[in-house]
Design an enzyme around this catalytic site. Sequence first.
Site, short mmCIF file in Angstrom:
data_model
loop_
_atom_site.label_atom_id
_atom_site.label_comp_id
_atom_site.label_asym_id
_atom_site.label_seq_id
_atom_site.Cartn_x
_atom_site.Cartn_y
_atom_site.Cartn_z
N ASP A 51 0.83 -1.21 0.00
CA ASP A 51 0.00 0.00 0.00
C ASP A 51 0.86 1.26 0.00
O ASP A 51 2.03 1.24 0.40
CB ASP A 51 -0.87 0.05 1.27
CG ASP A 51 -2.08 -0.87 1.18
OD1 ASP A 51 -2.16 -1.68 0.24
OD2 ASP A 51 -2.94 -0.77 2.06
N HIS A 195 3.93 -2.30 3.04
CA HIS A 195 3.90 -0.94 2.48
C HIS A 195 5.18 -0.63 1.70
O HIS A 195 6.27 -0.99 2.15
CB HIS A 195 3.76 0.10 3.61
CG HIS A 195 2.41 0.10 4.25
ND1 HIS A 195 2.05 -0.84 5.18
CD2 HIS A 195 1.34 0.92 4.09
CE1 HIS A 195 0.79 -0.60 5.56
NE2 HIS A 195 0.34 0.46 4.92
ZN ZN Z 1 -2.63 3.32 3.01
#
Ligand code: ZN
Length: 239
Positions: A51, A195
């Site tokens: 993400d 991430h």
């Molecule tokens: Zn996010």
Amino acid sequence: MMWPILIGFVAVFIILGFLFWYACALPSTQVLGPALVRRPDLGRRVVLTFDDGPSESSTEKILDILRDNKVPAIFFVCGKDAERLPDIVRRAVSEGHTIANHTYSHPFLYFRRRATIADEIDRTQDVLERVTGERPKLFRPPYGGRWFGLYPVLREREMELVLWSDAGYDWKNDTDRIVRDTLKGLKPGSVILLHDSFQKNPADKINQDRTVRALPQIIDGVRKAGFTFVPIQEFLATE
Ligand code: ZN
């Protein structure tokens, strides 16, 4: 007597807080609408997701590791950064990864009007169509936060909501704990969350380095546990 009233108010507040968290924030619940969280029926297959990118500091390092290990992934990107770093997004596509929508500016979607949610999604769809030639079919809300207007917006655009079932908590963990927490949460059909940037603090290069360092060990650990990384498309097809 004030006390019973006060206790009543506190109790109602706690119950409402719990309901809000359960329905709108807890990734494993689908009270407000459908979402892909995990596919236990698919056995020892897992999907790897990133993400908040793309970022200058770590997306390309992650792409190198994925290429060297032949691991497919899905990147939930923010429109504002895909616009800034289109070559990195194009590289991910050319190496077989899936690009998906993670809003334009990464807001909490709670208490947002439907039009605001639609705007965040559409702006990103427009950017990604310009960059990759395609409008993504998948969406993940920032912080996993869902709100009522989100579902009709996704339905209108025939987009699917993807959450996760397994996280490395790489926004707060050191390298060893990212690896440990990810492997601890591994189950049949897991959707793993990591991430390649941190929208809460994009300058946080230290945490991004930790994710990059953890990734080869995660890939190794997942495979040693007998799991295979598959493209997200295998998780979307109904059996
Ligand atoms: Zn996010």
